[in-house]
Each structure stands twice: as structure tokens, then as C-alpha cells.
Design a protein around this motif. Structure first.
Motif, short mmCIF file in Angstrom:
data_model
loop_
_atom_site.label_atom_id
_atom_site.label_comp_id
_atom_site.label_asym_id
_atom_site.label_seq_id
_atom_site.Cartn_x
_atom_site.Cartn_y
_atom_site.Cartn_z
N GLY A 294 0.83 -1.20 0.00
CA GLY A 294 0.00 0.00 0.00
C GLY A 294 0.86 1.25 0.00
O GLY A 294 2.10 1.17 0.01
N LEU A 295 0.20 2.39 -0.02
CA LEU A 295 0.91 3.68 -0.05
C LEU A 295 0.73 4.36 1.31
O LEU A 295 -0.40 4.61 1.73
N MET A 296 1.85 4.65 1.97
CA MET A 296 1.81 5.36 3.25
C MET A 296 2.82 6.48 3.21
O MET A 296 4.01 6.22 2.94
N LYS A 297 2.37 7.72 3.49
CA LYS A 297 3.26 8.89 3.48
C LYS A 297 4.10 8.95 2.21
O LYS A 297 5.31 9.19 2.26
N GLY A 298 3.50 8.66 1.09
CA GLY A 298 4.18 8.79 -0.21
C GLY A 298 5.07 7.61 -0.57
O GLY A 298 5.59 7.57 -1.68
N ALA A 299 5.22 6.65 0.33
CA ALA A 299 6.11 5.52 0.03
C ALA A 299 5.31 4.23 -0.10
O ALA A 299 4.26 4.07 0.53
N ILE A 300 5.81 3.32 -0.93
CA ILE A 300 5.18 2.00 -1.05
C ILE A 300 5.69 1.14 0.09
O ILE A 300 6.90 0.96 0.25
N VAL A 301 4.76 0.63 0.88
CA VAL A 301 5.14 -0.16 2.06
C VAL A 301 4.34 -1.47 2.11
O VAL A 301 3.33 -1.61 1.41
N THR A 302 4.82 -2.39 2.94
CA THR A 302 4.03 -3.61 3.17
C THR A 302 3.57 -3.61 4.63
O THR A 302 4.29 -3.17 5.51
N THR A 303 2.36 -4.10 4.84
CA THR A 303 1.79 -4.23 6.19
C THR A 303 1.26 -5.65 6.32
O THR A 303 0.59 -6.13 5.39
N PRO A 304 1.53 -6.33 7.44
CA PRO A 304 1.00 -7.69 7.58
C PRO A 304 -0.53 -7.73 7.40
O PRO A 304 -1.24 -6.88 7.94
N LEU A 305 -1.00 -8.72 6.65
CA LEU A 305 -2.44 -8.84 6.43
C LEU A 305 -3.19 -9.01 7.75
O LEU A 305 -4.33 -8.56 7.88
#
Ligand code: ATP
Length: 328
Positions: A294-305
């Protein structure tokens, strides 16, 4: 971190289609091929997964789709996948095809399904895609920007006709239980009233707001109502009809409905979908699994489902206060 190299992946689109899904399919396919993986598209979301409806995807199969709305893989809502038996069937179909990992492009429900699938032992990566913007793990999801621009165009058009006839309009926008689309499109369209599920707004409040707006010399009244708002746009319209004599004017209703989901994705959604699609494959290459890109604060990041499906995205209701001040 997983040790086994991923050689064969499945990609599917699930839930409501969103403009930009095709750009994500293209990015997943071409990035995976670049990483020497074989790619299989699954037709019609989880329903197709249960049925084993796979389609090999090569670079040319995803050519000429980046600008198209909808999804070439088609989407579906599958009740069967919500059952353990359905998910086991889906897993068996994936195993029969020797698939090592799945990439799920979709919204809240789809990522809940992705998490459930990951619990059966299959590495899964989600891509945040829904016009509702109700998914945690991405500040904005694929399709939102295009849908908001469509809603905004409708609001702008209604505003000119409203001003010419000194009329008030209700515009119902999508978003399920999330008011993001209504809030942002309403603020950007200079609406007099915005009603979202996250804040109370009764028909009598709307009548008062509009009356005061006319008294301040406004020639139009635009009320943007989220589909999930406590009082639905149709109920508000009938309240105004019933109390026409007392309120002094009527409200015309325009429900934008699925028009907001169709059409070509704009640059924001194509770019976001492309980055998220590539990042999903790169996550698998790194050995990351069971995460959402996803996109967080302009950066592409991963978050555990596991976090994504538990968290609830909140709406910045301070913006409603700002909208109120600016509609003076
Ligand atoms: P949108 O909100 O944009 O329509 P979505 O992904 O939230 O997208 P849903 O209809 O909520 O759309 O979910 C799509 C599919 O995901 C469902 O039809 C179902 O197959 C699967 N799904 C939803 N919830 C669950 C769940 N709790 N467990 C397993 N699968 C689920």
C-alpha cells in the motif's frame, strides 16, 4: 522469511472493480516474468479460484490494458470462499496447478479472504484496490482518485445548472461505510453540505444549512451524500418533498452509482497500481509473505495482512469543519 523460491504465481482481482486494476495486473505479470516466474491469471476472483479457472499470462497478454477501466480478469463476489470448505477447494486448485503464491488485488473483503487463504499455508500478497478507500494499510487505494474525479465532474456540472435555476441538488456518491469519497469530492466541488457515515447529519440539518446559504446570497445548493450516511440521499429527498411547504424548496437527487467505477484510470491510479503491482512481486522475491502492499506517506510499504484485517481506517472529520467554514 521463506527460503523456497517462488516459481509460479496466481493473480486475481476480487470484489468491486476499480479503475487501475488492469495496470496492477500488467505490473504484476511483467515484474514476475522479469523475475523468471510463471504467471497465471485467475478469472472471476475467488469464484474462479474455487473452480480452478486459470489463464497463463505472458507479457503480450497484458499489453494494451494499462488505460482500461474494469479488470480483464473479471471480478466476482464469492460466498463459497467465505466458508472453510470453499477455501480448501481453492487451495486444492492452486496446488493442482503447482502455484507457490497468490497476489490478490482488491479491497477490504478481498484482503480478509487473502488473509484466510494465507492461514492455510499459501504465501499471499495483497494489493490495495477499492474505490471506497476503506482499507487499512494504504492511505489511498487503487481507483479512489479516478472515482473522485468522476464524482467531482458530476458535482461541477450540477453546480452550473443549480446556479442557473437557483436549485438545490443532492448528489449521492459511493464508498460503502466510508465517507472518504464524499468528503474529498464534496470539499473539492465546494459543496454546501457533506454527509458521511462518520458524522451525524439529519435532513433537518441540511434544510437549515441550505436555507442559511440562500439567505447569505448563494444561488445554488449542493449536498454531497455518501451512500453509507445515516440518512440516505433518497430519504433526504423524500423528507424535503414531504416538508416542501415549510422548507420552501425541493431537492433534486442525482445518484452517481456505478458510473463512478467505470472509465479509464487517471494518471494517479495507473502510477499507483503499477508501483503496487511491481512491489507485490518484489515482496515475494524478498521472501515476504502475507502482507498488503500500500501507499503510506508517499512511500510504497508492506503491512501484515493480520494487521490490515483487524484495523479500521478512520476519516479525518476535522475536514468536515473546514468544509463548513469554506462553504460560507
Ligand atoms: P469493494 O469494497 O471495492 O467492493 P471488497 O474486496 O471489499 O471490494 P467484498 O465484496 O467485500 O469486496 O469482498 C470480495 C470477496 O472477498 C467476497 O465475495 C468473498 O469471496 C471474499 N471475502 C470477503 N470477506 C471474507 C471473509 N471474511 N473471509 C473470506 N473471504 C472473504
Amino acid at each position: 522469511m521463506r527460503k523456497k523460491r517462488i516459481k509460479r504465481i496466481a493473480v486475481l482481482t476480487s470484489g468491486g472493480d476499480a479503475p487501475g486494476m488492469n495496470a496492477a495486473i500488467r505490473a504484476v505479470t511483467r515484474t514476475a516474468i522479469h523475475e523468471n516466474m510463471k504467471v497465471f491469471g485467475v478469472c472471476q476472483g475467488y469464484a474462479g479460484l474455487i473452480a480452478g479457472d486459470f489463464l497463463p499470462l505472458g507479457p503480450r497478454d497484458v499489453g494494451g490494458i494499462i488505460h482500461l477501466g474494469g479488470t480483464i480478469l473479471r471480478s466476482a463476489r464469492s460466498r463459497e470462499f467465505k466458508t472453510e470448505a470453499g477455501r480448501n477447494k481453492a487451495l486444492a486448485a492452486l496446488q493442482a496447478k503447482k502455484i507457490d503464491a497468490a497476489i490478490i488485488i482488491g479491497g477490504n473483503g478481498s484482503q480478509t479472504g487473502a488473509y484466510a487463504l494465507s492461514q492455510l499455508g499459501l504465501p499471499v500478497v495483497g494489493i490495495a484496490s477499492t474505490i471506497d478507500n476503506d482499507l487499512a494499510g494504504s492511505e489511498i487505494t487503487i481507483g479512489v482518485d479516478t472515482a473522485m474525479n468522476i464524482a467531482l465532474e458530476a458535482i461541477d456540472r450540477l453546480k452550473t445548472t443549480a446556479a442557473s435555476h437557483k436549485r438545490a441538488f443532492l448528489v449521492e456518491v459511493m464508498g460503502r461505510d466510508c465517507g472518504y469519497l464524499a468528503l474529498v469530492a464534496g470539499i473539492s466541488g465546494g459543496a454546501e453540505v457533506i454527509a458521511v457515515p462518520e458524522a451525524p447529519c439529519r435532513p433537518e440539518d441540511i434544510a437549515r444549512e441550505l436555507k442559511e446559504a440562500y439567505e447569505r446570497g448563494k444561488s445554488h445548493g449542493i449536498c454531497v451524500i455518501a451512500e453509507g450516511a445515516e440518512f440516505k440521499a433518497a430519504d433526504i429527498a423524500s423528507y424535503f418533498r414531504e416538508h416542501h411547504e415549510r422548507i420552501g424548496f425541493e431537492l433534486r437527487l442525482t445518484a452517481l452509482g456505478h458510473v463512478q467505477r467505470g472509465g479509464a484510470p487517471g494518471v494517479f491510479d495507473r502510477f499507483l497500481a503499477t508501483r503496487l503491482g511491481a512491489a507485490a512481486v518484489e515482496a515475494l522475491v524478498r521472501g515476504e509473505e502475507n502482507v498488503l502492499t500500500g501507499l503510506m506517506k508517499g512511500a510504497i510499504v508492506t503491512t501484515p495482512l493480520s494487521e490490515v484485517v483487524r484495523a479500521k481506517k478512520t476519516l479525518d472529520t476535522d475536514l468536515l469543519r473546514m468544509a463548513h467554514i469554506l462553504s460560507r
